[in-house]
Design an enzyme around this catalytic site. Structure first.
Site, mmCIF file in Angstrom:
data_model
loop_
_atom_site.group_PDB
_atom_site.id
_atom_site.type_symbol
_atom_site.label_atom_id
_atom_site.label_comp_id
_atom_site.label_asym_id
_atom_site.label_seq_id
_atom_site.Cartn_x
_atom_site.Cartn_y
_atom_site.Cartn_z
ATOM 1 N N GLY A 186 77.669 63.416 51.259
ATOM 2 C CA GLY A 186 78.646 62.716 50.432
ATOM 3 C C GLY A 186 79.395 63.595 49.455
ATOM 4 O O GLY A 186 80.078 63.074 48.575
ATOM 5 N N LYS A 188 80.760 50.466 38.937
ATOM 6 C CA LYS A 188 81.940 50.684 38.080
ATOM 7 C C LYS A 188 83.148 49.969 38.659
ATOM 8 O O LYS A 188 83.957 49.395 37.935
ATOM 9 C CB LYS A 188 82.211 52.182 37.940
ATOM 10 C CG LYS A 188 81.145 52.925 37.150
ATOM 11 C CD LYS A 188 81.287 52.674 35.663
ATOM 12 C CE LYS A 188 80.287 53.478 34.868
ATOM 13 N NZ LYS A 188 80.496 53.436 33.435
ATOM 14 N N LEU A 198 77.064 70.327 36.673
ATOM 15 C CA LEU A 198 77.054 71.752 37.006
ATOM 16 C C LEU A 198 77.013 72.659 35.772
ATOM 17 O O LEU A 198 76.161 73.545 35.683
ATOM 18 C CB LEU A 198 78.287 72.078 37.875
ATOM 19 C CG LEU A 198 78.425 73.546 38.279
ATOM 20 C CD1 LEU A 198 77.235 73.998 39.125
ATOM 21 C CD2 LEU A 198 79.736 73.774 39.036
ATOM 22 N N TYR A 200 76.238 53.590 42.023
ATOM 23 C CA TYR A 200 76.851 53.847 40.713
ATOM 24 C C TYR A 200 78.357 53.566 40.759
ATOM 25 O O TYR A 200 78.892 52.794 39.946
ATOM 26 C CB TYR A 200 76.568 55.298 40.300
ATOM 27 C CG TYR A 200 77.400 55.803 39.160
ATOM 28 C CD1 TYR A 200 77.345 55.195 37.904
ATOM 29 C CD2 TYR A 200 78.251 56.900 39.326
ATOM 30 C CE1 TYR A 200 78.125 55.667 36.851
ATOM 31 C CE2 TYR A 200 79.022 57.378 38.282
ATOM 32 C CZ TYR A 200 78.964 56.761 37.049
ATOM 33 O OH TYR A 200 79.723 57.214 36.014
ATOM 34 N N PHE A 239 86.881 62.300 35.670
ATOM 35 C CA PHE A 239 86.372 63.185 36.708
ATOM 36 C C PHE A 239 85.126 63.855 36.101
ATOM 37 O O PHE A 239 84.245 63.138 35.664
ATOM 38 C CB PHE A 239 87.504 64.076 37.228
ATOM 39 C CG PHE A 239 88.367 63.282 38.205
ATOM 40 C CD1 PHE A 239 89.032 62.124 37.788
ATOM 41 C CD2 PHE A 239 88.447 63.617 39.536
ATOM 42 C CE1 PHE A 239 89.760 61.334 38.683
ATOM 43 C CE2 PHE A 239 89.181 62.847 40.442
ATOM 44 C CZ PHE A 239 89.821 61.707 40.017
ATOM 45 N N THR A 248 84.951 55.933 36.413
ATOM 46 C CA THR A 248 84.613 57.202 37.044
ATOM 47 C C THR A 248 85.393 57.441 38.330
ATOM 48 O O THR A 248 85.762 56.478 39.026
ATOM 49 C CB THR A 248 83.095 57.226 37.376
ATOM 50 O OG1 THR A 248 82.818 58.315 38.255
ATOM 51 C CG2 THR A 248 82.652 55.960 38.083
HETATM 52 N N1 LIG Z 1 79.667 62.630 31.820
HETATM 53 C C1 LIG Z 1 80.500 62.542 32.861
HETATM 54 O O1 LIG Z 1 80.862 63.561 33.477
HETATM 55 C C2 LIG Z 1 81.035 61.188 33.289
HETATM 56 C C3 LIG Z 1 81.899 61.153 34.404
HETATM 57 C C4 LIG Z 1 82.413 59.907 34.786
HETATM 58 C C5 LIG Z 1 82.096 58.766 34.078
HETATM 59 N N2 LIG Z 1 81.231 58.830 33.028
HETATM 60 C C6 LIG Z 1 80.912 57.580 32.321
HETATM 61 O O2 LIG Z 1 81.050 57.808 30.946
HETATM 62 C C7 LIG Z 1 80.121 57.032 30.200
HETATM 63 C C8 LIG Z 1 79.352 57.911 29.251
HETATM 64 O O3 LIG Z 1 78.689 58.915 29.997
HETATM 65 P P1 LIG Z 1 77.801 60.010 29.288
HETATM 66 O O4 LIG Z 1 77.878 61.241 30.118
HETATM 67 O O5 LIG Z 1 78.129 60.064 27.845
HETATM 68 O O6 LIG Z 1 76.356 59.370 29.491
HETATM 69 P P2 LIG Z 1 75.127 59.329 28.441
HETATM 70 O O7 LIG Z 1 73.943 58.946 29.267
HETATM 71 O O8 LIG Z 1 75.084 60.584 27.640
HETATM 72 O O9 LIG Z 1 75.539 58.142 27.496
HETATM 73 C C9 LIG Z 1 75.377 56.797 27.824
HETATM 74 C C10 LIG Z 1 74.795 56.123 26.611
HETATM 75 O O10 LIG Z 1 74.697 54.713 26.871
HETATM 76 C C11 LIG Z 1 73.494 54.234 26.313
HETATM 77 N N3 LIG Z 1 73.153 52.987 26.990
HETATM 78 C C12 LIG Z 1 72.738 52.806 28.263
HETATM 79 N N4 LIG Z 1 72.514 51.499 28.500
HETATM 80 C C13 LIG Z 1 72.813 50.838 27.345
HETATM 81 C C14 LIG Z 1 72.778 49.470 26.950
HETATM 82 N N5 LIG Z 1 72.409 48.508 27.798
HETATM 83 N N6 LIG Z 1 73.168 49.141 25.689
HETATM 84 C C15 LIG Z 1 73.563 50.112 24.810
HETATM 85 N N7 LIG Z 1 73.595 51.427 25.122
HETATM 86 C C16 LIG Z 1 73.241 51.786 26.391
HETATM 87 C C17 LIG Z 1 72.510 55.359 26.564
HETATM 88 O O11 LIG Z 1 71.355 55.288 25.726
HETATM 89 C C18 LIG Z 1 73.376 56.593 26.281
HETATM 90 O O12 LIG Z 1 73.314 56.959 24.916
HETATM 91 C C19 LIG Z 1 79.274 56.287 31.222
HETATM 92 O O13 LIG Z 1 79.795 54.998 31.371
HETATM 93 C C20 LIG Z 1 79.476 57.110 32.490
HETATM 94 O O14 LIG Z 1 79.335 56.296 33.633
HETATM 95 C C21 LIG Z 1 80.694 60.012 32.609
#
Ligand SMILES: NC(=O)c1ccc[n+]([C@@H]2O[C@H](COP(=O)([O-])OP(=O)(O)OC[C@H]3O[C@@H](n4cnc5c(N)ncnc54)[C@H](O)[C@@H]3O)[C@@H](O)[C@H]2O)c1
Length: 329
Positions: free
Chosen positions: A285, A145, A188, A141, A169, A117
């Site tokens: 922040g 990461k 957003l 968070y 992003f 991230t």
């Molecule tokens: N969505 C964004 O804008 C964004 C931005 C930057 C980084 N990320 C990163 O991308 C990744 C996915 O994000 P997302 O938006 O799809 O989130 P999300 O919450 O929709 O998906 C995460 C998934 O991981 C599963 N999960 C959590 N802990 C787990 C475990 N211990 N074992 C197995 N599954 C587990 C959850 O049940 C969920 O289905 C994350 O690592 C997040 O930090 C997302």
């Protein structure tokens, strides 16, 4: 190849699975349903309910199924929650992430792409942000990461793990079958659409930033563009590929910024209705501008975001929201 996608039932994981299945890969979706609502369409993939943090069950799963590569999307990812409950975040994202690295090492699976991230950068000195900018996360968070990235880089150096860590992003938009459904929703665009659809009015936090319209500017990337980048990053972890001789860190954004007001007005234009909104104080922040430099992904992966316009991101998210709401009735 056979790819295991952790967090496969989540937003980014499910959209990525669609692209991987489409490209002819065999996909296992692993999810413990911690934050998934179970409504993702994972057609073409096999769903295994379990936790990537459990080394004892992950090792045989990876070994017995001859998994070639892991796309690690699973994580806890709410900034506010991470500050309230850092223990959960370090246990899951860091200790759990290391358990996954160890299981991969035990099983001989040595190709990994990690969802990271922009939060690893904290408040940057310059924007667009290059990957070699200092890593100074300002919440737990982002710190988790950064920690997982660091551990994985050392696994890469010591054990030959082929690693690409991709720093997203703001991910936005929907694929043909899956969209964004977080609970609580802190992003957003889904909150703008919910406000337009009779939900809580949107709050604009701060209108006196040093930006042309006074609201913060962020970089948004379409989830289908991101899925393409995942496919290309997984290819780059192939044995002998010089790009992953050492660990690779890469921003994924559009390289373009939109202000909060631009998103609001863009949504009004796309969906043809006013979005009820009010105003609040700046949030601690929140920097004025966060935009990714995406030259590394362009040059090393040959990746180009082609769908990350406001119209496509908002339009696809709105269409998916309408489909989902109509299924409820
Ligand atoms: N969505 C964004 O804008 C964004 C931005 C930057 C980084 N990320 C990163 O991308 C990744 C996915 O994000 P997302 O938006 O799809 O989130 P999300 O919450 O929709 O998906 C995460 C998934 O991981 C599963 N999960 C959590 N802990 C787990 C475990 N211990 N074992 C197995 N599954 C587990 C959850 O049940 C969920 O289905 C994350 O690592 C997040 O930090 C997302």
């Amino acid at each position: 190849m056979r790819i295991l996608v952790t967090g496969g039932a989540g937003y980014v994981g499910s959209a990525s699975i669609e692209a991987l299945v489409e490209a002819g890969h065999e996909v296992i979706a692993l999810d413990n349903m911690a934050t998934a609502d179970g409504a993702s369409d994972l057609d073409g993939a096999e769903l295994v309910v379990g936790s990537y943090t459990d080394r004892e069950s992950m090792t045989p799963l990876l070994r017995d199924r001859s998994v070639d590569a892991v796309l690690h999307c699973g994580a806890r990812s709410l900034v506010g929650e991470s500050v309230q409950d850092p223990a959960l975040y370090f246990r899951e994202n860091v200790a759990g992430g290391i358990a996954l690295l160890e299981a991969m090492h035990d099983a001989g699976t040595n190709r990994l792409v990690i969802s990271s991230t922009a939060a690893v950068y904290g408040i940057p000195d310059e924007t667009p942000i290059p990957e070699d900018a200092p890593l100074r996360p300002i919440n737990a968070y982002g710190e988790t990461k950064r920690s997982l990235e660091a551990a994985a880089a050392w696994f890469s150096r010591a054990y030959g793990l082929r690693l690409v860590s991709v720093r997203y992003f703001n991910v936005a938009g929907a694929s043909g079958r899956n969209g964004e459904r977080h609970s609580p929703e802190t992003h957003l665009i889904p909150n703008v659409l919910a406000a337009a659809d009779g939900g809580a009015p949107l709050t604009l936090f701060g209108t006196d930033y040093e930006t042309p319209d006074g609201t913060p500017i962020r970089d948004y990337v379409h989830v289908v563009d991101l899925a393409d980048a995942h496919r290309l990053a997984l290819d780059a972890t192939a044995p002998g590929d010089s790009r992953t001789e050492s660990a690779l860190f890469m921003n994924l954004g559009s390289g373009v910024g939109y202000s909060v007001r631009q998103v609001l007005h863009g949504a009004e234009a796309v969906i043809g209705r006013k979005v009820p909104h009010g105003y609040g104080e700046r949030r601690a922040g929140d920097p004025p501008v966060l935009i990714a430099s995406i030259e590394r992904a362009r040059s090393l992966l040959g990746w180009e975001p082609t769908r990350s316009t406001l119209e496509e991101m908002i339009g696809s998210a709105w269409a998916e929201r309408q489909r989902r709401e109509s299924r409820k009735t």
